[in-house]
Design a protein around this motif. Structure first.
Motif, short mmCIF file in Angstrom:
data_model
loop_
_atom_site.label_atom_id
_atom_site.label_comp_id
_atom_site.label_asym_id
_atom_site.label_seq_id
_atom_site.Cartn_x
_atom_site.Cartn_y
_atom_site.Cartn_z
N TYR A 112 0.72 -1.20 0.20
CA TYR A 112 0.06 -0.03 0.17
C TYR A 112 0.84 1.30 -0.08
O TYR A 112 0.46 2.10 -0.81
CB TYR A 112 -1.08 0.04 1.24
CG TYR A 112 -1.68 1.40 1.27
CD1 TYR A 112 -2.77 1.69 0.53
CD2 TYR A 112 -1.33 2.23 2.25
CE1 TYR A 112 -3.35 2.99 0.45
CE2 TYR A 112 -1.91 3.59 2.62
CZ TYR A 112 -3.03 3.74 1.37
OH TYR A 112 -3.50 5.00 1.59
N SER A 113 1.77 1.35 0.99
CA SER A 113 2.47 2.50 1.11
C SER A 113 3.21 2.90 -0.09
O SER A 113 3.56 4.13 -0.84
CB SER A 113 3.53 2.86 2.33
OG SER A 113 4.20 1.86 2.38
N GLU A 114 4.04 1.84 -0.71
CA GLU A 114 4.89 1.81 -1.94
C GLU A 114 3.77 2.26 -3.41
O GLU A 114 4.20 3.15 -4.17
CB GLU A 114 5.56 0.81 -2.36
CG GLU A 114 6.68 0.43 -1.42
CD GLU A 114 7.79 1.50 -1.38
OE1 GLU A 114 7.74 2.28 -2.32
OE2 GLU A 114 8.53 1.50 -0.46
N THR A 115 2.69 1.78 -3.26
CA THR A 115 1.69 2.10 -4.20
C THR A 115 1.45 3.48 -4.09
O THR A 115 1.09 4.13 -5.25
CB THR A 115 0.61 1.14 -4.30
OG1 THR A 115 0.79 -0.19 -4.07
CG2 THR A 115 -0.53 1.47 -5.29
N MET A 116 0.91 4.19 -3.02
CA MET A 116 0.67 5.31 -2.83
C MET A 116 1.68 6.25 -3.23
O MET A 116 1.55 7.39 -4.16
CB MET A 116 0.03 5.66 -1.40
CG MET A 116 -1.27 5.10 -1.13
SD MET A 116 -2.27 5.90 -2.20
CE MET A 116 -2.58 7.43 -1.52
#
Ligand code: ADP
Length: 357
Positions: free
Chosen positions: A332-336
């Motif tokens: 999630y955080s890398e995607t964001m």
């Protein structure tokens, strides 16, 4: 070879892409869950037909945890290579109209950058990525009877930018000597170019180049690519109608993984490498931001990567960025952060001279 493109079908798209010249187009591609992968829950909540995408924060309920994005295109995990390529084929065609074109893939390690640009290991023709299809097309289109542009001379090079300790190496995987001007003003004495006569020559060279690509294993992914891989084709051709000579280039760029260093759990030289990669990617981000804000000064010279790509990130160039996403909750955080980078890029106008061609 059973892969073929019907140019007429792409005519409308071609015109649309012509209109869009001078902007960075962003095409987002979400890779499927891989076989054997347990976690099937995804942070991608919605994929719209018009390039919309909604991402959910797994630890936040309701509206607050949702964020929507809009790009030129979003591909679902079900998308196939031929479809993706046929959408960008007009861009490749415009290399033969004299444009400098740059297609690059951005995203964390394991998000499908290499899959999109090259294809999976040992790919059959059906699985070929953008690189092979684009090169095939350049030669094929130039040889077509109705083509007004004939390739008279091609120069091809594969360039890996990789980092070891604190030194940056540029490895242009070729023989002979490349003059400074040919390499976008970058002085690379050991660099060189190969003449190529058709796709077979290019594939031979590319396979050698890819094998040499610097790779290392990190805690995140064994196939983590620690280098930016740049394939460039310089085209010189003759316009049949006007008789004039044109020069153009196609850059095909598979960027190193954009993940943050701390997640890779690396130390020593590997950590330094990771930091250098982050530095060059943030230099790319700075160039994109400066272009977006229409600053007078664009900091191309802050990294080798941005120097190599300078001609493709300004003025009359046509640039397309594949933004690759890993659909897993753990990403999630890398995607964001990937999506925020992409959002910054998607508004960018490359130059003032937008309508002069
Ligand atoms: P990256 O270059 O971003 O590190 P890869 O291209 O190596 O990522 O992709 C990671 C894995 O996912 C590979 O095994 C690749 O074959 C697979 N993969 C990526 N995208 C797709 C896709 N669209 N369809 C099927 N498999 C994919």
């Amino acid at each position: 070879a059973n892969y073929s493109v019907v140019l007429a079908e792409n005519r409308k798209l071609h015109n649309e892409l012509q209109e869009l010249k001078g902007n960075i187009r962003v095409y987002c591609r979400i890779r499927p869950f891989l076989r054997g992968q347990k976690e099937k829950q995804t942070v991608i909540e919605y994929i719209g037909e018009n390039g919309e995408l909604v991402v959910v924060n797994p630890s936040k309920q309701g509206k607050e945890g949702r964020r929507s994005f809009k790009f030129n295109m979003v591909y679902s995990p079900a998308s196939v290579q031929a479809q993706v390529y046929s959408d960008i084929q007009p861009l490749v065609q415009s290399v033969l109209d004299g444009y400098n074109v740059c297609i690059f893939a951005y995203g964390q390690t394991g998000s499908g950058k290499t899959y999109t640009m090259t294809g999976p290991d040992g790919a059959s023709e059906e699985d070929w990525g953008v690189n092979y299809r684009a090169l095939n097309d350049l030669f094929r289109i130039s040889q077509m009877r109705e083509s007004t542009f004939k390739i008279t001379k091609d120069r091809y090079y594969v360039c890996n930018i990789y980092h070891a300790s604190s030194t940056v190496f540029l490895d242009l995987h070729t023989l002979g000597i490349l003059s400074t001007s040919q390499a976008n003003g970058l002085a690379v004495p050991e660099a060189s170019m190969f003449p190529v006569n058709g796709t077979a020559d290019v594939l031979d060279l590319m396979n050698t180049g890819l094998r040499n690509r610097a790779k290392g294993s990190t805690a995140m992914n064994e196939r983590s690519s620690r280098s930016h891989s740049i394939v460039t084709i310089h085209v010189q051709g003759k316009d049949i109608k006007s008789g004039s000579t044109m020069h153009s280039s196609l850059h095909l760029v598979d960027l190193a993984g954009s993940e943050r260093v701390d997640r890779s759990e690396v130390t020593g030289d590997r950590l330094k490498e990771a930091q250098h990669i982050n530095k060059s990617l943030s230099a790319l981000g700075d160039v994109i931001s400066a272009l977006a804000q229409k600053n007078a000064h664009i900091p191309y010279r802050n990294s080798k990567l941005t120097q190599v790509l300078q001609a493709s990130l300004g003025g009359q160039a046509k640039t397309l960025m594949f933004v690759q996403l890993n659909p897993e909750i753990g990403s999630y955080s890398e995607t964001m952060s990937t999506l925020k980078f992409a959002e910054r890029a998607s508004g960018v106008e490359l130059g003032a001279a937008r309508s002069s061609k």
